[in-house]
Design an enzyme around this catalytic site. Structure first.
Site, PDB file in Angstrom:
ATOM      1  CG  HIS A 158       1.931  24.892 -34.653  1.00 37.45           C
ATOM      2  ND1 HIS A 158       2.243  24.334 -35.873  1.00 37.45           N
ATOM      3  CD2 HIS A 158       0.653  25.341 -34.753  1.00 37.45           C
ATOM      4  CE1 HIS A 158       1.196  24.433 -36.682  1.00 37.45           C
ATOM      5  NE2 HIS A 158       0.218  25.042 -36.028  1.00 37.45           N
ATOM      6  CE  LYS A 162       0.298  21.216 -34.092  1.00 37.48           C
ATOM      7  NZ  LYS A 162      -1.088  20.961 -33.646  1.00 37.48           N
TER       8      LYS A 162
END
Length: 269
Positions: A158, A162
């Protein structure tokens, strides 16, 4: 007044908040009736379309979630665990469908959300995309078909903003793999390896997290045995897939009985 369901988006200024607002406003299937931000945020009191740098949408950003929820049929919430737990109670009070895409929820958080679901519809998923939910089903089936000679590793990637790991989607996949094997994920989970860890334990489900750049979301489920590997993969390139899935869940939840549902229910899987 329009008969289309009215939807409130929480965390309006975030990446997913903006995407959700654009998706709802352009859908033709629902009305954007509220945009919520935390108290003191620069957007509060402004038209959300103008705050996003576009044309006015006729919806003012507010920090009063209860007032916003009271005029809505659904709330779409991709925020943070503490905020989501509070929103769950308020959405239940308003009898609005609460679609939760927030990840990193603790067992205590989930218990409080479960209590709210006794009074209203809650649709909660670590990932709202059709492709990922199909991957969950495939993972369960493959795990059931292959014995513990096949080690299971889940690798997720990600963007660098995040804050939780493993991702909610990775945990969904791990739970599906554990279910396929007939074991508890808590007992089989092997995350955050570091240092001299010793040999991999048979039957464990391993997790690895990559964080960097603007990666939207990539998930691999690896079944590795001596001489062969089976790899199931999903790659997301546009956050719009999550927004469309969340809107689908908000519409699906209209008229359903109170309770906690998943995207598998929404998609009929």
């Amino acid at each position: 007044m329009s008969s289309l369901p009215g939807i409130v988006v929480t965390g309006a200024s975030g990446h997913m908040g903006r995407m959700l607002i654009q998706t709802v406003a352009a859908s033709g299937a629902a009305r954007l009736v509220g945009a919520v931000e935390r108290a003191g945020h620069a957007w509060v009191g402004k038209d959300v379309g103008v705050a996003m740098g576009g044309a006015p949408l006729g919806v003012m950003v507010t920090d009063d979630a209860l007032e916003a929820f009271a005029q809505a049929q659904a709330v779409i919430d991709f925020t943070a665990p503490a905020a989501t737990v509070g929103f769950a109670a308020l959405a239940a009070q308003a009898r609005a469908v609460h679609v939760i895409g927030t990840t990193g929820l603790s067992e205590d958080d989930l218990a409080k959300i479960g209590a709210a679901a006794r009074h209203a519809v809650i649709v909660r998923a670590g990932n709202m995309s059709l492709g990922v939910n199909l991957l969950v089903q495939l993972t369960r089936k493959v795990a059931a078909a292959l014995d513990e000679d096949f080690d299971i590793e889940i690798v997720e990637a990600h963007h660098n903003r995040k804050v939780d790991a493993p991702s909610g989607t990775a945990l969904m996949l791990g739970a599906a793999a554990a279910d396929g094997r007939g074991v508890s994920l808590d007992a089989a989970k092997d995350a955050a390896r570091d240092g001299i860890t010793g040999a991999r334990q048979r039957g464990h489900i391993g997790f690895s997290a990559i964080r960097g750049g603007d990666i939207v979301g990539e998930h691999d489920v690896i079944f590795a045995a001596a001489g062969e590997r089976v790899v199931l993969r999903h790659v997301a390139t546009d956050r719009a897939i999550f927004a469309r899935g969340a809107l689908k869940a908000a519409l699906w939840g209209q008229g359903k009985n109170p309770g906690e549902y998943s995207m598998l229910d929404v998609l009929g899987l």
